[in-house]
Design a protein around this motif. Structure first.
Motif, PDB file in Angstrom:
ATOM      1  N   ALA A  27     -18.045  -8.187   2.323  1.00 29.75           N
ATOM      2  CA  ALA A  27     -16.986  -7.261   1.921  1.00 29.75           C
ATOM      3  C   ALA A  27     -16.202  -6.931   3.174  1.00 29.75           C
ATOM      4  O   ALA A  27     -16.786  -6.512   4.180  1.00 29.75           O
ATOM      5  N   ILE A  61     -15.535 -13.578  -0.543  1.00 25.65           N
ATOM      6  CA  ILE A  61     -15.038 -12.396   0.170  1.00 25.65           C
ATOM      7  C   ILE A  61     -14.530 -11.357  -0.822  1.00 25.65           C
ATOM      8  O   ILE A  61     -13.700 -11.657  -1.681  1.00 25.65           O
ATOM      9  N   LEU A  62     -15.051 -10.140  -0.722  1.00 24.71           N
ATOM     10  CA  LEU A  62     -14.466  -9.007  -1.436  1.00 24.71           C
ATOM     11  C   LEU A  62     -13.483  -8.376  -0.465  1.00 24.71           C
ATOM     12  O   LEU A  62     -13.878  -7.790   0.547  1.00 24.71           O
ATOM     13  N   PHE A  95     -10.674  -5.971   0.942  1.00 21.83           N
ATOM     14  CA  PHE A  95     -10.047  -4.647   0.883  1.00 21.83           C
ATOM     15  C   PHE A  95      -8.881  -4.517   1.856  1.00 21.83           C
ATOM     16  O   PHE A  95      -8.392  -3.422   2.084  1.00 21.83           O
ATOM     17  N   PHE A 133     -14.206 -18.140  -2.545  1.00 16.25           N
ATOM     18  CA  PHE A 133     -13.758 -17.262  -3.626  1.00 16.25           C
ATOM     19  C   PHE A 133     -13.388 -15.891  -3.063  1.00 16.25           C
ATOM     20  O   PHE A 133     -14.192 -15.247  -2.384  1.00 16.25           O
ATOM     21  N   VAL A 134     -12.148 -15.441  -3.340  1.00 19.34           N
ATOM     22  CA  VAL A 134     -11.707 -14.137  -2.843  1.00 19.34           C
ATOM     23  C   VAL A 134     -11.418 -13.207  -4.012  1.00 19.34           C
ATOM     24  O   VAL A 134     -10.710 -13.577  -4.948  1.00 19.34           O
ATOM     25  N   GLU A 135     -11.978 -12.017  -3.973  1.00 20.49           N
ATOM     26  CA  GLU A 135     -11.671 -10.980  -4.970  1.00 20.49           C
ATOM     27  C   GLU A 135     -10.949  -9.854  -4.227  1.00 20.49           C
ATOM     28  O   GLU A 135     -11.502  -9.244  -3.320  1.00 20.49           O
ATOM     29  N   ASP A 136      -9.689  -9.615  -4.619  1.00 19.24           N
ATOM     30  CA  ASP A 136      -8.881  -8.608  -3.921  1.00 19.24           C
ATOM     31  C   ASP A 136      -9.039  -7.230  -4.545  1.00 19.24           C
ATOM     32  O   ASP A 136      -9.105  -7.104  -5.763  1.00 19.24           O
ATOM     33  N   TYR A 137      -9.061  -6.218  -3.714  1.00 20.77           N
ATOM     34  CA  TYR A 137      -8.964  -4.858  -4.233  1.00 20.77           C
ATOM     35  C   TYR A 137      -7.705  -4.218  -3.679  1.00 20.77           C
ATOM     36  O   TYR A 137      -7.531  -4.109  -2.470  1.00 20.77           O
ATOM     37  N   ASP A 138      -6.842  -3.785  -4.566  1.00 24.88           N
ATOM     38  CA  ASP A 138      -5.567  -3.223  -4.154  1.00 24.88           C
ATOM     39  C   ASP A 138      -5.570  -1.720  -4.402  1.00 24.88           C
ATOM     40  O   ASP A 138      -5.251  -1.240  -5.482  1.00 24.88           O
ATOM     41  N   GLN A 156       1.832  -3.837  -7.834  1.00 19.24           N
ATOM     42  CA  GLN A 156       1.546  -5.024  -7.028  1.00 19.24           C
ATOM     43  C   GLN A 156       2.814  -5.854  -6.785  1.00 19.24           C
ATOM     44  O   GLN A 156       3.041  -6.339  -5.685  1.00 19.24           O
ATOM     45  N   ARG A 176       4.747  -4.316  -4.028  1.00 20.99           N
ATOM     46  CA  ARG A 176       4.227  -4.538  -2.681  1.00 20.99           C
ATOM     47  C   ARG A 176       4.529  -5.952  -2.190  1.00 20.99           C
ATOM     48  O   ARG A 176       4.886  -6.160  -1.034  1.00 20.99           O
ATOM     49  N   LYS A 181      -2.159 -14.439  -9.065  1.00 21.55           N
ATOM     50  CA  LYS A 181      -3.076 -15.227  -9.894  1.00 21.55           C
ATOM     51  C   LYS A 181      -2.965 -14.834 -11.365  1.00 21.55           C
ATOM     52  O   LYS A 181      -3.968 -14.651 -12.056  1.00 21.55           O
ATOM     53  N   TYR A 212     -13.901   2.527  -9.622  1.00 28.38           N
ATOM     54  CA  TYR A 212     -14.051   1.266  -8.912  1.00 28.38           C
ATOM     55  C   TYR A 212     -15.534   0.965  -8.775  1.00 28.38           C
ATOM     56  O   TYR A 212     -16.274   1.746  -8.194  1.00 28.38           O
ATOM     57  N   LEU A 227     -19.008  -7.236  -6.237  1.00 30.79           N
ATOM     58  CA  LEU A 227     -19.826  -8.075  -5.346  1.00 30.79           C
ATOM     59  C   LEU A 227     -20.625  -9.087  -6.146  1.00 30.79           C
ATOM     60  O   LEU A 227     -20.763 -10.248  -5.752  1.00 30.79           O
ATOM     61  N   VAL A 278     -18.259 -11.857  -7.101  1.00 30.36           N
ATOM     62  CA  VAL A 278     -18.020 -12.768  -5.969  1.00 30.36           C
ATOM     63  C   VAL A 278     -19.215 -13.699  -5.802  1.00 30.36           C
ATOM     64  O   VAL A 278     -19.064 -14.907  -5.621  1.00 30.36           O
TER      65      VAL A 278
END
Lengths: 213, 213
Positions: A147, A170-171, A173, A185-190, B15, B18, B41, B189, B195, B198
């Motif tokens: 993370a 990757i998480l 932030f 694999f990327v998980e985005d948190y906005d 989003q 931004r 995505k 959240y 996690l 991911v």
């Protein structure tokens, strides 16, 4: 072993598990889909479809067998061996997450935390390292997931280092679009988008309340 | 003034904004829906529908007028006056968010940060307070929104205090189901679920790569 599931289903399965682990303490053996749905603010049809995908069906009168759901979720989303993960620049936020996994829930273990721009220890039970140790520790501990919460300006450089050290998930932030090879694999948190969403719905309610004042 | 929009649309509009704010530096005046969709995505049809909902239509050959999108998004999701928000126990993670808003983007302003269980300053440009000041500062500064990241055991007590102090919107990182009155909007959240997600997709790729080794 692992079956092919949609992104949202995987996320919800993890959430069902967390809810059910708490629910177990209440000594219930069964639960209805609409109960799970209500806690997660989703539809009971969604819950039933998710559970069907991992091979669980319920009884019309009794509902779903909680132990069976928990076992099937584990089979569906956990691997055979625990997965090591690390936190980079994650503060307080990560503490309860680390505790959750340390208590034996799920199959992830937080094995390292890297401090960014702060010298104070945050995680009582997780070894903490300086950022300069990143590559070394990741390789040594065979960490594939992290993370990441470093300032934008460092995100690109650190991501490159992570990928070269073997990170595959990757998480994120950092509020930047990370450039990674296809196998990562990327998980985005906005957080900005989430705060603007909270603000929007807060205002909707406020306007509504004022209209009836 | 504010129109009724679905939750997901509000999030995506934020989003889009931004992304477009960064895109502007490249001196482009127009953008196609599939370009926006790719970065997020999502599908270009989703982007077009979101923009239609706020009254923006594009030109088949040129795409969408970026300045028009930005103005319409602001009209749709920002209020007329800036909204004060505060951080409670949010560490490093909140810093880039505070900077983003401080730079004049969007209509939120981080006016206070409350430190939990740490004595080190994290936010260079945001006044920091002890947790005991919570209620007083929220009332004084007319804060209606907060991001909450305290340990689970404190979540219930602090939420009660927040609601009684006038908070109407909470971005909840505590991994507990907050009990709030109907007029309070809560956005959860779940870092554990993210996690585990991911981890799941990382393993899918790993298995796939191994199969072709």
């Amino acid at each position: 072993m692992i079956i092919n599931l949609p992104e949202q289903t995987v996320e919800r399965l993890s959430q069902y598990r967390r809810i059910l682990l708490n629910y177990q303490y209440l000594d219930h053996a069964y639960i209805f889909s609409h109960n799970l749905a209500r806690v997660l603010k989703t539809k009971s049809g969604t819950v039933r479809r998710d559970l069907m995908l991992i091979g669980v069906s319920g009884d019309v009168h009794k509902g779903y067998d909680i132990n069976l759901i928990l076992r099937k979720i584990s089979e569906a989303i956990d691997g055979d061996t625990p997965e090591n993960i690390c936190f980079i620049g994650i503060g307080n936020l990560g503490r309860s997450v680390a505790n959750h996994f340390a208590a034996g829930n799920g199959n992830l273990r937080v094995v390292a935390a890297f401090l960014f721009d702060q010298h104070q220890s945050i995680f009582p039970d997780v070894p903490e390292y300086d950022l300069t140790m990143l590559s070394e520790v990741i390789k040594q501990q065979n960490i594939l997931i992290c993370a990441l919460a470093v300032p934008r300006d460092y995100a690109r450089e650190i991501t490159l280092l992570l990928v070269n050290s073997g990170i595959m998930g990757i998480l994120n932030f950092t509020a930047t679009q990370l450039q990674v090879p296809k196998h990562v694999f990327v998980e985005d948190y906005d957080m900005v988008a989430k705060l603007e969403k909270v603000s929007y719905f807060m205002k909707m309610t406020k306007n509504h309340l004022q209209a009836y004042d």
